[in-house]
Motif scaffolding. Structure first.
Motif, PDB file in Angstrom:
ATOM      1  N   TYR A 446       5.571  20.258  76.959  1.00  0.00           N
ATOM      2  CA  TYR A 446       6.209  20.061  78.227  1.00  0.00           C
ATOM      3  C   TYR A 446       7.731  21.467  78.633  1.00  0.00           C
ATOM      4  O   TYR A 446       8.274  21.613  79.421  1.00  0.00           O
ATOM      5  CB  TYR A 446       8.147  18.795  78.119  1.00  0.00           C
ATOM      6  CG  TYR A 446       7.567  18.116  77.266  1.00  0.00           C
ATOM      7  CD1 TYR A 446       7.269  16.358  78.886  1.00  0.00           C
ATOM      8  CD2 TYR A 446       6.998  16.227  76.943  1.00  0.00           C
ATOM      9  CE1 TYR A 446       6.749  16.608  78.927  1.00  0.00           C
ATOM     10  CE2 TYR A 446       6.720  15.587  76.760  1.00  0.00           C
ATOM     11  CZ  TYR A 446       6.556  15.173  78.212  1.00  0.00           C
ATOM     12  OH  TYR A 446       6.089  13.909  77.801  1.00  0.00           O
ATOM     13  N   LEU A 447       7.782  22.672  77.329  1.00  0.00           N
ATOM     14  CA  LEU A 447       8.283  23.669  77.942  1.00  0.00           C
ATOM     15  C   LEU A 447       6.957  25.181  77.858  1.00  0.00           C
ATOM     16  O   LEU A 447       6.302  24.513  77.432  1.00  0.00           O
ATOM     17  CB  LEU A 447       8.664  24.035  76.316  1.00  0.00           C
ATOM     18  CG  LEU A 447      10.019  22.937  76.093  1.00  0.00           C
ATOM     19  CD1 LEU A 447      10.805  23.699  74.678  1.00  0.00           C
ATOM     20  CD2 LEU A 447      10.535  22.158  76.667  1.00  0.00           C
ATOM     21  N   PRO A 448       7.660  25.710  78.604  1.00  0.00           N
ATOM     22  CA  PRO A 448       7.112  26.943  79.219  1.00  0.00           C
ATOM     23  C   PRO A 448       6.230  27.748  77.897  1.00  0.00           C
ATOM     24  O   PRO A 448       6.975  27.215  76.836  1.00  0.00           O
ATOM     25  CB  PRO A 448       7.821  27.697  80.041  1.00  0.00           C
ATOM     26  CG  PRO A 448       8.514  26.780  80.352  1.00  0.00           C
ATOM     27  CD  PRO A 448       8.658  25.744  79.050  1.00  0.00           C
ATOM     28  N   PRO A 449       4.763  28.558  78.197  1.00  0.00           N
ATOM     29  CA  PRO A 449       4.805  28.972  76.996  1.00  0.00           C
ATOM     30  C   PRO A 449       5.420  30.286  76.273  1.00  0.00           C
ATOM     31  O   PRO A 449       5.443  30.639  74.943  1.00  0.00           O
ATOM     32  CB  PRO A 449       3.814  29.630  77.506  1.00  0.00           C
ATOM     33  CG  PRO A 449       3.185  28.713  78.540  1.00  0.00           C
ATOM     34  CD  PRO A 449       4.646  28.684  79.015  1.00  0.00           C
ATOM     35  N   ASP A 450       7.171  30.710  76.964  1.00  0.00           N
ATOM     36  CA  ASP A 450       7.511  31.460  76.384  1.00  0.00           C
ATOM     37  C   ASP A 450       8.130  31.242  75.545  1.00  0.00           C
ATOM     38  O   ASP A 450       9.392  31.670  74.583  1.00  0.00           O
ATOM     39  CB  ASP A 450       8.508  32.051  77.895  1.00  0.00           C
ATOM     40  CG  ASP A 450       6.971  33.463  78.363  1.00  0.00           C
ATOM     41  OD1 ASP A 450       6.153  33.504  77.815  1.00  0.00           O
ATOM     42  OD2 ASP A 450       7.702  33.708  79.198  1.00  0.00           O
ATOM     43  N   PHE A 451       9.034  29.815  76.266  1.00  0.00           N
ATOM     44  CA  PHE A 451       9.711  29.115  75.348  1.00  0.00           C
ATOM     45  C   PHE A 451       9.601  28.662  73.751  1.00  0.00           C
ATOM     46  O   PHE A 451      10.321  28.850  72.483  1.00  0.00           O
ATOM     47  CB  PHE A 451      10.247  27.803  76.227  1.00  0.00           C
ATOM     48  CG  PHE A 451      11.713  27.166  75.981  1.00  0.00           C
ATOM     49  CD1 PHE A 451      12.491  27.068  74.272  1.00  0.00           C
ATOM     50  CD2 PHE A 451      12.731  26.455  76.892  1.00  0.00           C
ATOM     51  CE1 PHE A 451      13.527  26.796  74.758  1.00  0.00           C
ATOM     52  CE2 PHE A 451      13.935  25.847  76.487  1.00  0.00           C
ATOM     53  CZ  PHE A 451      14.114  26.388  75.313  1.00  0.00           C
ATOM     54  N   VAL A 452       7.960  27.874  73.556  1.00  0.00           N
ATOM     55  CA  VAL A 452       7.699  27.743  72.817  1.00  0.00           C
ATOM     56  C   VAL A 452       7.182  28.516  72.097  1.00  0.00           C
ATOM     57  O   VAL A 452       7.769  28.775  70.518  1.00  0.00           O
ATOM     58  CB  VAL A 452       6.301  27.252  73.283  1.00  0.00           C
ATOM     59  CG1 VAL A 452       5.455  26.602  72.202  1.00  0.00           C
ATOM     60  CG2 VAL A 452       6.448  26.017  74.416  1.00  0.00           C
ATOM     61  N   LYS A 453       7.078  29.676  72.298  1.00  0.00           N
ATOM     62  CA  LYS A 453       7.028  31.149  71.715  1.00  0.00           C
ATOM     63  C   LYS A 453       7.959  31.523  70.722  1.00  0.00           C
ATOM     64  O   LYS A 453       8.337  31.760  69.450  1.00  0.00           O
ATOM     65  CB  LYS A 453       6.943  32.015  72.200  1.00  0.00           C
ATOM     66  CG  LYS A 453       4.859  32.277  72.154  1.00  0.00           C
ATOM     67  CD  LYS A 453       5.050  33.980  73.411  1.00  0.00           C
ATOM     68  CE  LYS A 453       3.725  33.698  73.785  1.00  0.00           C
ATOM     69  NZ  LYS A 453       3.416  34.753  74.235  1.00  0.00           N
ATOM     70  N   LEU A 454       9.187  30.634  71.050  1.00  0.00           N
ATOM     71  CA  LEU A 454      10.527  30.853  70.469  1.00  0.00           C
ATOM     72  C   LEU A 454      10.937  30.117  68.522  1.00  0.00           C
ATOM     73  O   LEU A 454      11.976  30.094  67.887  1.00  0.00           O
ATOM     74  CB  LEU A 454      11.396  30.842  71.315  1.00  0.00           C
ATOM     75  CG  LEU A 454      11.735  31.936  72.791  1.00  0.00           C
ATOM     76  CD1 LEU A 454      12.730  31.278  73.330  1.00  0.00           C
ATOM     77  CD2 LEU A 454      11.971  33.114  71.748  1.00  0.00           C
ATOM     78  N   LYS A 455       9.751  29.371  68.895  1.00  0.00           N
ATOM     79  CA  LYS A 455       9.762  28.243  67.823  1.00  0.00           C
ATOM     80  C   LYS A 455      10.846  27.498  67.681  1.00  0.00           C
ATOM     81  O   LYS A 455      11.940  26.817  67.116  1.00  0.00           O
ATOM     82  CB  LYS A 455       9.586  28.475  66.773  1.00  0.00           C
ATOM     83  CG  LYS A 455       8.119  29.341  66.828  1.00  0.00           C
ATOM     84  CD  LYS A 455       7.627  29.670  64.647  1.00  0.00           C
ATOM     85  CE  LYS A 455       6.122  30.524  65.254  1.00  0.00           C
ATOM     86  NZ  LYS A 455       5.652  30.919  63.885  1.00  0.00           N
ATOM     87  N   PRO A 456      11.345  26.666  68.963  1.00  0.00           N
ATOM     88  CA  PRO A 456      12.840  25.806  69.034  1.00  0.00           C
ATOM     89  C   PRO A 456      12.365  24.673  67.525  1.00  0.00           C
ATOM     90  O   PRO A 456      11.429  23.717  68.031  1.00  0.00           O
ATOM     91  CB  PRO A 456      12.751  25.053  70.658  1.00  0.00           C
ATOM     92  CG  PRO A 456      11.521  25.908  70.687  1.00  0.00           C
ATOM     93  CD  PRO A 456      10.763  27.006  70.344  1.00  0.00           C
ATOM     94  N   THR A 457      13.573  24.264  67.382  1.00  0.00           N
ATOM     95  CA  THR A 457      13.614  23.048  66.684  1.00  0.00           C
ATOM     96  C   THR A 457      15.010  22.375  66.988  1.00  0.00           C
ATOM     97  O   THR A 457      15.820  22.849  67.178  1.00  0.00           O
ATOM     98  CB  THR A 457      13.818  22.913  64.886  1.00  0.00           C
ATOM     99  OG1 THR A 457      15.560  23.995  64.697  1.00  0.00           O
ATOM    100  CG2 THR A 457      12.657  24.084  64.719  1.00  0.00           C
ATOM    101  N   LEU A 458      14.968  21.171  66.743  1.00  0.00           N
ATOM    102  CA  LEU A 458      16.814  20.473  67.117  1.00  0.00           C
ATOM    103  C   LEU A 458      17.719  21.388  66.159  1.00  0.00           C
ATOM    104  O   LEU A 458      18.677  20.846  66.182  1.00  0.00           O
ATOM    105  CB  LEU A 458      16.554  18.898  66.256  1.00  0.00           C
ATOM    106  CG  LEU A 458      17.329  18.141  67.178  1.00  0.00           C
ATOM    107  CD1 LEU A 458      17.295  17.766  68.725  1.00  0.00           C
ATOM    108  CD2 LEU A 458      16.795  16.566  65.988  1.00  0.00           C
TER     109      LEU A 458
END
Length: 631
Positions: A446-458
């Motif tokens: 669901y997230l844009p590739p640039d956002f995914v690269k940041l490796k978000p976690t809860l």
């Protein structure tokens, strides 16, 4: 395990594997190794079927029996699956690793020079279980004897995060065994000293080094007390405990593209403030995007539910709810994963549980294992309306919890559990209730590739909201600590970067200095010339200074001229006592006039007490007992 003997379908699949791995004993041997500890027939079949696919693919390659050829076939198999399936789950990689590792362990292939450089974990990422097992193996190999290994494993089993202890103990054991495999007293001392000297401090705070060395010294004191190492062994001293305990991480602790731990001002405070503002805007944008996405997913599932479609807690829905709950309540992900819907009233032990009141008020008990204490949280009241009434702003933590309870009611009864987060199609209670893997899949989807690269976690979502609160409240550390459920000291040392604290602190000093300067020159006839301001600038500046919450606020409102016709503001005090809280709770449950001043006062008092001191929380508990006795 001999379940295949009376299972025709399993026997058929084993025959397929036998044709690829002749003789038949090899197929049975591999099947038993792959499915060791697995009781679910579906999972056993999944392992067997994938083993057949892997060895079928291997047949396309040269079959001279060398390991590097099998490795090439594994690479081909994984890459083909990745091309055909964009949403591969972690189970695929887990089974591939198991098939490869067991085939190597059972010596089905001949190792050669070309196979030495292959690393299965570069192809299939390591799971936390893989890391733990590798560390356990390393610990066993470097230990001086089996008794020390068993005592160390027992010592580690009492700890919450096993792999963190395993890592440092395995490293220290290796350092000692290099000096003397039999662990003489001098070798133990030199090995620990070497461990301290070789400690990689590049990516860790000095505080982390201090605590990890403390763990090593604690273990060896324990082994010495058990008589497993020489009683005359002398241990080196730990490093000096750092006076400043502000944590510096090697990775970005938030979901912003700007790493707050790496920010360094060019020199002037204006540049620092600009950096903070840029970070704050980016952080807010990321949080807003994530929350909007989670909200829209929850709305879509609720619409299906209102249409009487069959809706269960699918992974996307669970992750979306977790995002909303963590963002609002600041709950740590681990206790959130283990939330329970009911509690045994007769049990006096600490329990995680959820309590939903008739008016939509939700209370949560969570255990903070690191602090060894039970923590109570309260969510903003909400009810589950019809879809026509539901708006995005209605979706809060209380709504998510009630919706989840509604969707899992039958499944909890079937599985005889009170765990809240029951996945769709879940047939057994899992040992690990974590949703970290599902969160990563959610982000990829669901997230844009640039956002995914940041490796978000809860965990990073929680950290991001905490820092956003700190910056947005102009450095209100009490407000930030309340959100996190931590002490002020812990909040400052663990969550708020030292650079950010310094910028806020310096700015507050600057505001105070300006206020002091204005007050010092207030009676000077040439004050405008002294300050280099005209009258309009002076008046405007004076207002801004007194509006500052730290140095004015109420004082400024008091000094402002008011007309005699204006209404007089009144201040209401709520006297804290169990009886008064019982009255407030009863009013909140029974009152039909939620807009009344009394209702708002009682609601505010209960909310403040629920997140307040231990004494206030105890009063709330006693108030509930009073109400139960009345009933």
């Amino acid at each position: 395990m001999e379940d295949y003997k009376n299972d025709k379908y399993l026997n058929k699949k084993l025959s397929e594997l036998s044709a690829l791995l002749s003789p038949k004993s090899n197929a049975i041997e591999l099947y038993e190794a792959l499915t060791k500890g697995i009781n679910n027939r579906g999972y056993r079949l999944k392992h067997l079927s994938m083993a057949i696919e892997i060895f079928t693919n291997y047949q396309k390659f040269s079959v001279e029996g060398y390991l590097n050829t099998f490795q090439d076939s594994i690479v081909s198999f994984v890459h083909l699956e990745e091309i055909n399936n964009k949403n591969i789950n972690t189970l695929f990689y887990t089974i591939v690793k198991k098939v490869y590792q067991n085939a190597v362990a059972l010596k089905y292939f001949i190792p050669n020079e070309a196979s030495d450089s292959f690393d299965i974990f570069q192809l299939c990422p390591q799971s936390s279980l893989d890391i733990t097992e590798a560390l356990k193996t390393c610990l066993e190999k470097s230990s001086c004897n089996e008794e020390v290994t068993k005592a160390t494993q027992l010592f580690i089993s009492s700890k919450n995060v096993e792999k963190n202890y395993l890592r440092i103990f395995a490293n220290c054991f290796e350092d000692i065994s290099r000096i003397d495999p039999n662990w003489s007293p001098s070798a133990i001392k030199q090995g620990i000293e070497q461990f301290i000297d070789n400690y990689d401090n590049g990516n860790s705070a000095e505080t982390t080094k201090y605590h990890e060395i403390s763990r090593v010294l604690e273990l060896f004191s324990h082994l010495k007390g058990l008589g497993l190492i020489d009683k005359h062994t002398v241990f080196p001293k730990n490093i000096k405990k750092p006076s400043s305990s502000s944590l510096t991480r090697s990775t970005n602790p938030t979901i912003s593209s700007i790493n707050i731990d790496k920010l360094k001002p060019a020199g002037a405070m204006t540049s620092a403030q600009n950096l903070i503002e840029e970070f704050y805007d980016d952080l807010n944008a990321k949080l807003t995007y994530l929350l909007d996405k989670a909200t829209s997913i929850i709305l879509s599932y609720f619409l299906k539910h209102e249409r009487n479609d069959s809706v269960e807690l699918e992974n996307d829905l669970i992750v979306s709810m977790h995002i909303i709950i963590v963002n609002e309540m600041g709950i740590n992900p681990t206790p959130l994963y283990n939330l329970k819907v009911t509690i045994d009233a007769d049990s006096k032990t600490k329990k995680e549980f959820i309590k939903v009141e008739d008016d939509g008020y939700v209370r949560i008990n969570i255990i903070k294992w690191r602090q060894r204490r039970l923590q109570k949280r309260s969510a903003t009241p909400s009810t589950t309306p019809t879809f026509s009434e539901l708006k995005a702003e209605n979706i809060n933590a209380a709504f998510c919890i009630q919706f989840a309870i509604l969707l899992t009611e039958n499944r909890r009864e079937d599985l005889k559990t009170n765990l809240l987060w029951i996945r769709k199609n879940q047939r057994v209670i899992r040992n690990d209730n974590s949703f970290d893997g599902e969160f990563r899949i959610f982000c990829d989807k669901y997230l844009p590739p640039d956002f995914v690269k940041l490796k978000p976690t809860l965990m990073r979502v929680r950290m991001s909201r905490a820092i956003e609160i700190y910056i947005g409240s102009d450095g209100d550390v009490v407000k930030t600590a309340t959100y996190l459920g931590n002490k002020v000291k812990t909040t400052l040392s663990t969550y708020i970067p030292a650079f950010l604290q310094e910028v806020v602190y310096r700015r507050k000093i600057s505001v105070f200095q300006h206020l002091y300067l204005v007050l010092a020159t207030a009676n000077e006839s040439e004050k405008l010339a002294l300050l280099g301001l005209n009258q309009e600038q002076y008046d405007s500046y004076l207002k801004e200074v007194y509006k500052n919450e730290d140095f004015g606020g109420i004082l400024f409102e008091t000094l402002k001229p008011t007309s005699s016709e204006s209404a007089v503001d009144t201040e209401t005090f709520f006297i804290c006592s169990p009886k008064n809280f019982a009255f407030a709770l009863k009013l909140l449950k029974t009152s039909s006039s939620k807009d009344s001043e009394l209702y708002k006062i009682c609601l505010h008092a209960v909310n403040k007490a629920s997140t307040g001191s231990i004494m206030q929380k105890k009063m709330i508990q006693e108030a509930e007992e009073i109400l139960e006795q009345d009933l």
